[in-house]
Design a protein around this motif. Structure first.
Motif, PDB file in Angstrom:
ATOM      1  N   ARG A 149      -9.612 -11.167  -7.726  1.00  0.00           N
ATOM      2  CA  ARG A 149      -8.781  -9.997  -7.477  1.00  0.00           C
ATOM      3  C   ARG A 149      -7.346 -10.676  -7.084  1.00  0.00           C
ATOM      4  O   ARG A 149      -6.937 -11.668  -7.373  1.00  0.00           O
ATOM      5  CB  ARG A 149      -9.203  -9.178  -6.512  1.00  0.00           C
ATOM      6  CG  ARG A 149     -10.332  -8.525  -7.438  1.00  0.00           C
ATOM      7  CD  ARG A 149     -10.757  -7.148  -6.745  1.00  0.00           C
ATOM      8  NE  ARG A 149     -11.952  -6.698  -7.721  1.00  0.00           N
ATOM      9  CZ  ARG A 149     -13.176  -6.041  -7.387  1.00  0.00           C
ATOM     10  NH1 ARG A 149     -13.466  -5.990  -6.439  1.00  0.00           N
ATOM     11  NH2 ARG A 149     -13.915  -5.593  -8.525  1.00  0.00           N
ATOM     12  N   SER A 150      -6.506 -10.119  -6.156  1.00  0.00           N
ATOM     13  CA  SER A 150      -5.154 -10.534  -5.956  1.00  0.00           C
ATOM     14  C   SER A 150      -4.894 -11.754  -5.297  1.00  0.00           C
ATOM     15  O   SER A 150      -4.200 -12.509  -5.732  1.00  0.00           O
ATOM     16  CB  SER A 150      -4.447  -9.242  -5.111  1.00  0.00           C
ATOM     17  OG  SER A 150      -5.213  -8.976  -4.037  1.00  0.00           O
ATOM     18  N   ASN A 180      -3.760  -6.425 -15.361  1.00  0.00           N
ATOM     19  CA  ASN A 180      -3.959  -6.267 -14.026  1.00  0.00           C
ATOM     20  C   ASN A 180      -5.090  -5.235 -14.043  1.00  0.00           C
ATOM     21  O   ASN A 180      -5.519  -4.588 -15.033  1.00  0.00           O
ATOM     22  CB  ASN A 180      -2.895  -5.802 -12.981  1.00  0.00           C
ATOM     23  CG  ASN A 180      -2.246  -4.815 -13.588  1.00  0.00           C
ATOM     24  OD1 ASN A 180      -2.615  -3.712 -13.925  1.00  0.00           O
ATOM     25  ND2 ASN A 180      -0.898  -4.848 -13.757  1.00  0.00           N
ATOM     26  N   ASP A 182      -6.262  -2.247 -13.050  1.00  0.00           N
ATOM     27  CA  ASP A 182      -5.810  -0.886 -12.711  1.00  0.00           C
ATOM     28  C   ASP A 182      -6.392   0.265 -13.578  1.00  0.00           C
ATOM     29  O   ASP A 182      -7.248  -0.032 -14.292  1.00  0.00           O
ATOM     30  CB  ASP A 182      -4.331  -0.690 -12.372  1.00  0.00           C
ATOM     31  CG  ASP A 182      -3.645  -0.778 -13.838  1.00  0.00           C
ATOM     32  OD1 ASP A 182      -4.236  -0.582 -15.001  1.00  0.00           O
ATOM     33  OD2 ASP A 182      -2.592  -1.005 -14.113  1.00  0.00           O
ATOM     34  N   LYS A 183      -6.294   1.588 -12.856  1.00  0.00           N
ATOM     35  CA  LYS A 183      -6.822   2.681 -13.369  1.00  0.00           C
ATOM     36  C   LYS A 183      -6.690   2.729 -15.109  1.00  0.00           C
ATOM     37  O   LYS A 183      -7.660   2.885 -16.019  1.00  0.00           O
ATOM     38  CB  LYS A 183      -6.271   3.854 -12.769  1.00  0.00           C
ATOM     39  CG  LYS A 183      -7.329   4.841 -12.603  1.00  0.00           C
ATOM     40  CD  LYS A 183      -6.642   5.917 -11.664  1.00  0.00           C
ATOM     41  CE  LYS A 183      -5.611   6.843 -12.187  1.00  0.00           C
ATOM     42  NZ  LYS A 183      -5.313   7.856 -11.386  1.00  0.00           N
ATOM     43  N   GLU A 184      -5.605   2.449 -15.450  1.00  0.00           N
ATOM     44  CA  GLU A 184      -5.114   2.781 -16.916  1.00  0.00           C
ATOM     45  C   GLU A 184      -5.801   1.593 -17.637  1.00  0.00           C
ATOM     46  O   GLU A 184      -6.235   1.858 -18.772  1.00  0.00           O
ATOM     47  CB  GLU A 184      -3.542   2.695 -17.156  1.00  0.00           C
ATOM     48  CG  GLU A 184      -2.824   3.649 -16.900  1.00  0.00           C
ATOM     49  CD  GLU A 184      -3.351   4.995 -17.605  1.00  0.00           C
ATOM     50  OE1 GLU A 184      -3.586   5.136 -18.840  1.00  0.00           O
ATOM     51  OE2 GLU A 184      -3.856   6.057 -16.936  1.00  0.00           O
ATOM     52  N   ALA A 207     -10.112   0.791  -8.538  1.00  0.00           N
ATOM     53  CA  ALA A 207      -9.736   1.184  -9.891  1.00  0.00           C
ATOM     54  C   ALA A 207     -10.973   1.415 -10.843  1.00  0.00           C
ATOM     55  O   ALA A 207     -10.453   2.271 -11.855  1.00  0.00           O
ATOM     56  CB  ALA A 207      -9.105  -0.156 -10.442  1.00  0.00           C
TER      57      ALA A 207
END
Ligand code: ZN
Length: 298
Positions: A149-150, A180, A182-184, A207
């Motif tokens: 992750r980040s 990344n 994320d939700k989208e 997410a």
């Protein structure tokens, strides 16, 4: 297409010259026999050095490779056909550097051949969707340092991975590089690769909650030592993908990550039909539209 070929010895014996390779393409493109598109005459001869069939009546030239993956290639088809075998039959795959040594092409040419084949594999992967119980997770791959992750993920590429887990066995796999997690991106990945209404197991990363929109989503927070029990197959796939990147390519830049994922996934999903895979990939290449690549950035 031809007699059953089960190893590279037989493959290279069979596809040993340009004429045989051209005939394999002709047989697939014109199963009823060649017919001149200008005058419908059904006799002619091969100009094998130019990949062209000349009509014996009107002398019209018909390109045999035009409109296929081999469109406009200046390379002997034998080199393409052998490359197809190596790329599709061996789970270790083949690097551009190794290909340069095996078939005597430049590194740039080898890289372009492999990239076109990977695009073809990716297009084929996109025709299928996963079903049943599916493990889904994210990971960071490539780059030089370990990290998830980040944090500690500089130089790495985020990927989303889904693996069917039916009756305790791994099934088909889908993988996608994303800018990344994320939700989208999770929503798009699920829509592209999973039939709606399936059961999805995840580790409850925020997410991933978007998966409840179209699926039965079971999110479990698990301690690190138990995570492999909850999501065993998806983690094995991620680990094998990392080994493949290191073993064959010694690290890969994010720019082409999707192509490597496509190649890995293509072979993985066909692991039970390994002997047939080179032939299947060859057929797909003949049916595939031409792939036009941007120049390789080194
Ligand atoms: Zn003709």
């Amino acid at each position: 297409m031809q007699a059953k070929i089960t190893n590279f010895w037989e493959w290279q014996q069979h596809f040993s010259d340009e004429k045989t390779c051209l005939e394999a393409i002709i047989k697939q493109r014109w199963p009823e026999g060649f017919c001149c598109p200008r005058c419908n005459h059904n006799k002619g001869w091969l100009l094998k050095t130019r990949h062209v069939f000349e009509c014996s009546d009107c002398h019209h030239h018909t390109s045999i490779t035009a409109g296929t993956l081999f469109h406009n290639t200046k390379l002997p088809l034998v080199k393409w056909f052998w490359c197809i075998y190596w790329l599709s039959s061996d789970k270790g795959s083949i690097s551009a550097l190794r290909l340069t040594k095996l078939i005597g092409v430049s590194w740039v040419t080898a890289q372009r051949m492999l990239r076109k084949l990977r695009v073809t594999m990716g297009d084929q992967n996109s025709l299928y969707k996963l079903t049943g119980t599916i493990e889904l997770d994210d990971a960071f791959v490539g780059g030089k340092h370990k990290g998830k992750r980040s944090r500690g993920a500089e130089g790495k590429t985020a990927i989303l991975v889904a693996c069917e887990s039916n009756n305790g066995k791994p099934g088909f796999v889908a993988m996608k590089a994303v800018p990344n997690v994320d939700k989208e991106n999770v929503r798009t990945f699920a829509q592209e690769s999973i039939e709606p209404g399936q059961t999805l197991n995840t580790d409850a990363f925020r997410a991933l909650n978007v998966l409840t929109e179209e699926h039965h989503h079971i999110a479990k927070v698990t301690p690190p030592e138990a995570v492999d029990e909850w999501l065993p197959w998806v983690h094995i796939v991620i680990s094998n993908f990392k080994s493949y990147l290191l073993g064959t390519y010694h690290g890969v830049s994010g720019q082409y990550m999707q192509e490597y994922l496509d190649e890995f996934c293509y072979r993985l999903n066909r692991r039970f039909w390994e002997e047939q895979t080179p032939n299947r990939l060859l057929r797909i290449c003949i049916d595939h539209k031409p792939v036009f690549l941007k120049p390789v950035v080194c």
